[in-house]
Design a protein around this motif. Sequence first.
Motif, PDB file in Angstrom:
ATOM      1  N   GLY A 117      46.206  44.572  46.321  1.00 21.62           N
ATOM      2  CA  GLY A 117      45.551  43.950  45.170  1.00 21.62           C
ATOM      3  C   GLY A 117      44.709  44.937  44.385  1.00 21.62           C
ATOM      4  N   ASN A 118      44.232  45.976  45.065  1.00 21.17           N
ATOM      5  CA  ASN A 118      43.425  46.994  44.387  1.00 21.17           C
ATOM      6  C   ASN A 118      44.216  47.743  43.323  1.00 21.17           C
ATOM      7  OD1 ASN A 118      41.054  46.586  45.993  1.00 21.17           O
ATOM      8  ND2 ASN A 118      42.082  47.668  47.641  1.00 21.17           N
ATOM      9  N   GLY A 119      45.523  47.814  43.493  1.00 21.90           N
ATOM     10  CA  GLY A 119      46.353  48.559  42.556  1.00 21.90           C
ATOM     11  C   GLY A 119      46.376  47.975  41.158  1.00 21.90           C
ATOM     12  N   PHE A 120      46.227  46.659  41.042  1.00 16.17           N
ATOM     13  CA  PHE A 120      46.294  46.017  39.734  1.00 16.17           C
ATOM     14  C   PHE A 120      44.965  45.469  39.241  1.00 16.17           C
ATOM     15  CE2 PHE A 120      50.806  45.912  40.813  1.00 16.17           C
ATOM     16  CZ  PHE A 120      51.350  46.354  39.619  1.00 16.17           C
ATOM     17  N   ALA A 121      43.950  45.424  40.085  1.00 22.07           N
ATOM     18  CA  ALA A 121      42.654  44.852  39.679  1.00 22.07           C
ATOM     19  C   ALA A 121      42.089  45.487  38.402  1.00 22.07           C
ATOM     20  CB  ALA A 121      41.656  44.942  40.824  1.00 22.07           C
ATOM     21  N   PRO A 122      42.261  46.799  38.175  1.00 16.76           N
ATOM     22  CA  PRO A 122      41.714  47.394  36.954  1.00 16.76           C
ATOM     23  C   PRO A 122      42.341  46.868  35.655  1.00 16.76           C
ATOM     24  CG  PRO A 122      42.144  49.099  38.581  1.00 16.76           C
ATOM     25  CD  PRO A 122      42.761  47.828  39.100  1.00 16.76           C
ATOM     26  N   ILE A 123      43.459  46.155  35.767  1.00 14.45           N
ATOM     27  CA  ILE A 123      44.113  45.640  34.557  1.00 14.45           C
ATOM     28  C   ILE A 123      43.316  44.511  33.897  1.00 14.45           C
ATOM     29  CG2 ILE A 123      45.596  43.848  35.581  1.00 14.45           C
ATOM     30  CD1 ILE A 123      46.864  46.296  33.022  1.00 14.45           C
ATOM     31  N   ALA A 124      42.552  43.759  34.689  1.00 15.56           N
ATOM     32  CA  ALA A 124      41.842  42.589  34.148  1.00 15.56           C
ATOM     33  C   ALA A 124      40.943  42.938  32.963  1.00 15.56           C
ATOM     34  CB  ALA A 124      41.066  41.887  35.252  1.00 15.56           C
ATOM     35  N   PRO A 125      40.031  43.896  33.094  1.00 15.38           N
ATOM     36  CA  PRO A 125      39.190  44.202  31.932  1.00 15.38           C
ATOM     37  C   PRO A 125      39.968  44.841  30.784  1.00 15.38           C
ATOM     38  CG  PRO A 125      38.625  45.641  33.785  1.00 15.38           C
ATOM     39  CD  PRO A 125      39.615  44.630  34.281  1.00 15.38           C
ATOM     40  N   GLU A 126      41.057  45.530  31.110  1.00 16.24           N
ATOM     41  CA  GLU A 126      41.865  46.166  30.062  1.00 16.24           C
ATOM     42  C   GLU A 126      42.562  45.144  29.169  1.00 16.24           C
ATOM     43  OE1 GLU A 126      41.916  49.416  29.296  1.00 16.24           O
ATOM     44  OE2 GLU A 126      40.406  49.637  30.877  1.00 16.24           O
ATOM     45  N   LEU A 127      42.752  43.928  29.663  1.00 20.14           N
ATOM     46  CA  LEU A 127      43.391  42.879  28.856  1.00 20.14           C
ATOM     47  C   LEU A 127      42.475  42.383  27.743  1.00 20.14           C
ATOM     48  CD1 LEU A 127      45.175  40.848  31.673  1.00 20.14           C
ATOM     49  CD2 LEU A 127      46.211  42.427  30.027  1.00 20.14           C
ATOM     50  N   LYS A 128      41.168  42.648  27.887  1.00 17.23           N
ATOM     51  CA  LYS A 128      40.169  42.287  26.873  1.00 17.23           C
ATOM     52  C   LYS A 128      40.310  40.817  26.430  1.00 17.23           C
ATOM     53  CE  LYS A 128      39.680  47.018  25.085  1.00 17.23           C
ATOM     54  NZ  LYS A 128      39.593  47.628  26.310  1.00 17.23           N
ATOM     55  N   LEU A 129      40.406  39.926  27.433  1.00 16.81           N
ATOM     56  CA  LEU A 129      40.507  38.495  27.131  1.00 16.81           C
ATOM     57  C   LEU A 129      39.172  37.968  26.618  1.00 16.81           C
ATOM     58  CD1 LEU A 129      42.526  37.221  30.225  1.00 16.81           C
ATOM     59  CD2 LEU A 129      43.380  37.779  27.945  1.00 16.81           C
ATOM     60  N   ASP A 130      39.231  37.035  25.718  1.00 14.26           N
ATOM     61  CA  ASP A 130      38.032  36.388  25.190  1.00 14.26           C
ATOM     62  C   ASP A 130      37.315  35.693  26.350  1.00 14.26           C
ATOM     63  OD1 ASP A 130      36.178  34.649  24.011  1.00 14.26           O
ATOM     64  OD2 ASP A 130      37.489  34.203  22.322  1.00 14.26           O
ATOM     65  N   PRO A 131      36.032  35.993  26.583  1.00 16.28           N
ATOM     66  CA  PRO A 131      35.301  35.382  27.695  1.00 16.28           C
ATOM     67  C   PRO A 131      35.260  33.850  27.631  1.00 16.28           C
ATOM     68  CG  PRO A 131      34.040  37.193  26.762  1.00 16.28           C
ATOM     69  CD  PRO A 131      35.223  36.971  25.870  1.00 16.28           C
ATOM     70  N   THR A 132      35.419  33.274  26.444  1.00 18.15           N
ATOM     71  CA  THR A 132      35.398  31.809  26.335  1.00 18.15           C
ATOM     72  C   THR A 132      36.648  31.175  26.954  1.00 18.15           C
ATOM     73  OG1 THR A 132      36.395  31.797  24.126  1.00 18.15           O
ATOM     74  CG2 THR A 132      33.978  31.897  24.243  1.00 18.15           C
ATOM     75  N   LEU A 133      37.666  31.988  27.265  1.00 21.45           N
ATOM     76  CA  LEU A 133      38.867  31.453  27.918  1.00 21.45           C
ATOM     77  C   LEU A 133      38.582  31.084  29.371  1.00 21.45           C
ATOM     78  CD1 LEU A 133      41.592  33.896  26.537  1.00 21.45           C
ATOM     79  CD2 LEU A 133      41.185  31.519  25.859  1.00 21.45           C
ATOM     80  N   GLY A 134      37.565  31.685  29.969  1.00 21.36           N
ATOM     81  CA  GLY A 134      37.170  31.350  31.335  1.00 21.36           C
ATOM     82  C   GLY A 134      38.212  31.681  32.379  1.00 21.36           C
ATOM     83  N   VAL A 135      38.827  32.864  32.268  1.00 20.50           N
ATOM     84  CA  VAL A 135      39.913  33.238  33.178  1.00 20.50           C
ATOM     85  C   VAL A 135      39.380  33.983  34.401  1.00 20.50           C
ATOM     86  CG1 VAL A 135      42.060  34.552  33.427  1.00 20.50           C
ATOM     87  CG2 VAL A 135      41.564  33.348  31.287  1.00 20.50           C
ATOM     88  N   LYS A 136      39.760  33.504  35.571  1.00 20.71           N
ATOM     89  CA  LYS A 136      39.470  34.140  36.860  1.00 20.71           C
ATOM     90  C   LYS A 136      40.746  34.840  37.304  1.00 20.71           C
ATOM     91  CE  LYS A 136      38.544  32.672  41.637  1.00 20.71           C
ATOM     92  NZ  LYS A 136      38.179  31.502  42.460  1.00 20.71           N
ATOM     93  N   PHE A 137      40.617  36.044  37.881  1.00 15.47           N
ATOM     94  CA  PHE A 137      41.768  36.787  38.386  1.00 15.47           C
ATOM     95  C   PHE A 137      41.695  36.873  39.907  1.00 15.47           C
ATOM     96  CE2 PHE A 137      41.594  38.223  34.052  1.00 15.47           C
ATOM     97  CZ  PHE A 137      42.913  38.467  33.703  1.00 15.47           C
ATOM     98  N   VAL A 138      42.847  36.707  40.563  1.00 16.50           N
ATOM     99  CA  VAL A 138      42.956  36.877  42.010  1.00 16.50           C
ATOM    100  C   VAL A 138      44.101  37.856  42.264  1.00 16.50           C
ATOM    101  CG1 VAL A 138      43.376  35.749  44.225  1.00 16.50           C
ATOM    102  CG2 VAL A 138      42.130  34.524  42.425  1.00 16.50           C
TER     103      VAL A 138
END
Length: 76
Positions: free
Chosen positions: A36-57
Amino acid sequence: MENSSASNELLPAVVIEAEGTHKATIIWLHGLGDSGNGFAPIAPELKLDPTLGVKFVFPHAPIRPVTMNNVMEMRP
């Protein structure tokens, strides 16, 4: 019939909580030999609007022998 080898335990994972109110969850699975560590850095790179309320696992598969890799133990 219940599978006796199945476990009710959750896999260890990298979890990035939603900013603000949680509205959705993305579960991102890795490939052979990664974690899971291999892809975790992708989450902030997606620059999703914080109002979307997306959690990543980003779960880590268990380590086990992989036949196609000379029975080397790795995450499938």
